[in-house]
Design an enzyme around this catalytic site. Structure first.
Site, short mmCIF file in Angstrom:
data_model
loop_
_atom_site.label_atom_id
_atom_site.label_comp_id
_atom_site.label_asym_id
_atom_site.label_seq_id
_atom_site.Cartn_x
_atom_site.Cartn_y
_atom_site.Cartn_z
N LYS A 32 0.82 -1.21 0.00
CA LYS A 32 0.00 0.00 0.00
C LYS A 32 0.86 1.27 0.00
O LYS A 32 0.43 2.31 -0.48
CB LYS A 32 -0.93 0.04 1.22
CG LYS A 32 -1.87 -1.15 1.38
CD LYS A 32 -3.00 -1.13 0.40
CE LYS A 32 -4.15 -2.07 0.77
NZ LYS A 32 -3.80 -3.49 0.81
C1 LIG Z 1 -4.37 -4.64 0.39
C2 LIG Z 1 -3.53 -5.85 0.34
C3 LIG Z 1 -3.74 -6.86 -0.63
C4 LIG Z 1 -4.88 -6.83 -1.63
O1 LIG Z 1 -4.76 -5.79 -2.57
P1 LIG Z 1 -6.03 -5.32 -3.42
O2 LIG Z 1 -5.55 -4.18 -4.23
O3 LIG Z 1 -7.08 -4.94 -2.42
O4 LIG Z 1 -6.45 -6.50 -4.24
C5 LIG Z 1 -2.86 -7.94 -0.64
N1 LIG Z 1 -1.86 -8.05 0.26
C6 LIG Z 1 -1.64 -7.11 1.21
C7 LIG Z 1 -0.53 -7.29 2.17
C8 LIG Z 1 -2.46 -5.96 1.28
O5 LIG Z 1 -2.23 -5.03 2.22
#
Ligand SMILES: *Cc1c(COP(=O)(O)O)cnc(C)c1O
Length: 468
Positions: A116
């Site tokens: 993120k």
């Molecule tokens: C948010 C997240 C995901 C999923 O990502 P999306 O864009 O919601 O599909 C996968 N792994 C981690 C560690 C995340 O924080």
């Protein structure tokens, strides 16, 4: 010069906007998500010249066609350098070879140890610059079940013009996740632990957006994964890695641990822009609405199950709406009808939509047992500790190989093992250490306020802190 991109709502009942407005608006007023009216493309010659360039150079080339003239190329370059200068690895998204044609792309070298950060760090700069230019102030409120809150707080802390308030379910997130949010010292940061679950937090935020009086009082804004600017920032690593690993333009496949479908949708966009991206493999945990939608054509939310990979514990996968919109040729009326039927329990994908999606995507679900077994196997075979979200991806990658997928395959490692130490320890007997740069996380003081799951209590508290 190609035509500037403009953005329409997937539900077709909101005005078209430029990037600048899309950035600050988030969700369209008709409930839809903004999507570009066409795909900017990178020519063969441009792609060739970008291959092997630093991440920051590729980021400029990929991101700038989605922007408008409110951000100059020079300004964008400075934002990119500042955002990715905070990553602990000079490659930003380094790639590790794990088999003859298998690779892992590490996206967890940012300040809060999950992917993120890649988008949120850039968003922090974009928000601050655009709010300053408009002479505006904004209060961003977000509900988090895990990684978004920490990434948003780190990106927005101490930025002039922006306040950030994150709601998390009290006692229901990991201590590392909580500490990344509550140990940031800044006047513009507010942490509220709601006595309820994640759905309660999200319902509170939704109610705030529907409350015109409150919205105006604090100038409410959003950075959740429906924000188009986050997708744009994530396209970059699909372009950079596919260019690095592709031989003679041969496509590179990606396997993506998926919850809200934002990350994998960015891979789809990279492909539309002309990057040598091949197949996109959806990896879900036991919350498998996407796996069911891809395999059986039924998009029907179930109850959410708590798993070891909590950042993917999701039943309504918001960004899937963007894929539907593109797959049906931007037929907003059809999307509106399909999404409307979610209230009645879901919908069956029309055959032509399934046929349009099938060539690019496949999907696998990792059980809790398989996920833990994968963490243990990688530890045994390589001495490396991986996080449970990454493990879900690797289980799906095995599935794709077993089903005959040939060629180069890159699995996205979306979090650092130390962000989910309990799951990793239970699978391997070893507790992962925090990287040196955040080893003092447990020693820092925490600041947060516990509030009841009560709309008046929460909004009064935010108003007192941030009302203009
Ligand atoms: C948010 C997240 C995901 C999923 O990502 P999306 O864009 O919601 O599909 C996968 N792994 C981690 C560690 C995340 O924080």
């Amino acid at each position: 010069m190609a035509a500037q991109v403009s953005y329409s709502s997937t539900r077709g009942q909101s005005p078209e906007l430029s990037f600048d407005d899309v950035l600050l608006t988030g969700l369209a007023p008709d409930g839809g998500l903004y999507a570009p009216d066409h795909w900017p493309t990178l020519s063969k010659a441009e792609l060739k010249s970008l291959a092997g360039q630093p991440y920051q150079v590729i980021a400029r080339a990929v991101i700038s066609p989605f922007l408008d003239d409110t951000v100059s190329d020079a300004e964008l370059g400075e934002m990119i350098d500042a955002a990715y200068g905070r990553f602990a690895h000079p490659a930003v998204a380094p790639v590790l070879q794990t088999g003859p044609a298998d690779f892992m792309m590490e996206l967890h070298h940012g300040p809060t140890l999950a992917f993120k950060d890649v988008a949120m760090q850039l968003l922090g700069h974009l928000f601050a610059a655009r709010l300053k230019a408009r002479g505006r102030q904004m209060t961003i409120v977000a509900a988090t079940s895990g990684d978004t809150g920490g990434a948003a707080i780190d990106a927005m802390a101490n930025r002039p013009g922006v306040n950030i308030c994150v709601l998390h379910p009290n006692g229901r997130i990991s201590e590392v996740q909580r500490r990344f949010m509550t140990t940031v010292e800044a006047d513009n940061v507010l942490n509220i632990a709601v006595e309820g679950n994640f759905d309660d937090c999200q319902a509170l935020v939704k109610a705030m957006f529907a409350d015109v009086d409150f919205r105006d009082a604090v100038s409410l804004g959003a950075v959740n994964s429906i924000n188009w600017a986050r997708i744009v920032a994530q396209i970059v690593y699909y372009v950079s890695t596919s260019l690095t690993l592709s031989r003679d333009g041969e496509p590179v496949h990606f396997c993506v641990p998926t919850g809200n479908f934002g990350d994998i949708f960015a891979g789809f966009v990279a492909k539309q822009m002309g990057a040598p991206v091949g197949h996109l493999v959806v990896a879900t945990n036991e919350n498998d609405i996407l796996n069911r939608a891809m395999r059986q054509g039924a998009y029907k939310p179930d109850g959410v199950i708590a798993t070891q990979s909590p950042s993917m514990d999701i039943q309504v996968s918001s960004n899937f709406e963007r894929l539907l919109y593109i797959a049906c040729g931007r037929d907003a009326e059809l999307v509106r009808e399909l999404m409307g039927s979610l209230k009645e329990g879901g919908f069956v994908l029309p055959q032509n939509l399934r046929a349009a999606i099938a060539p690019d995507f496949s999907s696998y679900r990792a059980s809790e047992e398989a996920t833990a077994a994968k963490i243990a196997q990688i530890w045994r075979e390589t001495g490396q500790l991986i996080d449970p979200h990454t493990a879900v991806g690797l289980v799906a990658a095995d599935g794709a190989r077993a089903n005959g997928l040939k060629g180069t395959l890159v699995t996205l490692s979306t979090a650092h093992a130390a962000k989910f130490p309990d799951a990793v320890e239970s699978a391997t007997g070893v507790r992962p250490d925090l990287p040196a740069r955040c080893r003092d996380l447990y020693a820092r003081d925490e600041v947060m306020t516990v509030l009841p799951n009560d709309y008046a209590a929460v909004t009064d508290y935010i108003r007192k802190a941030f009302e203009n």
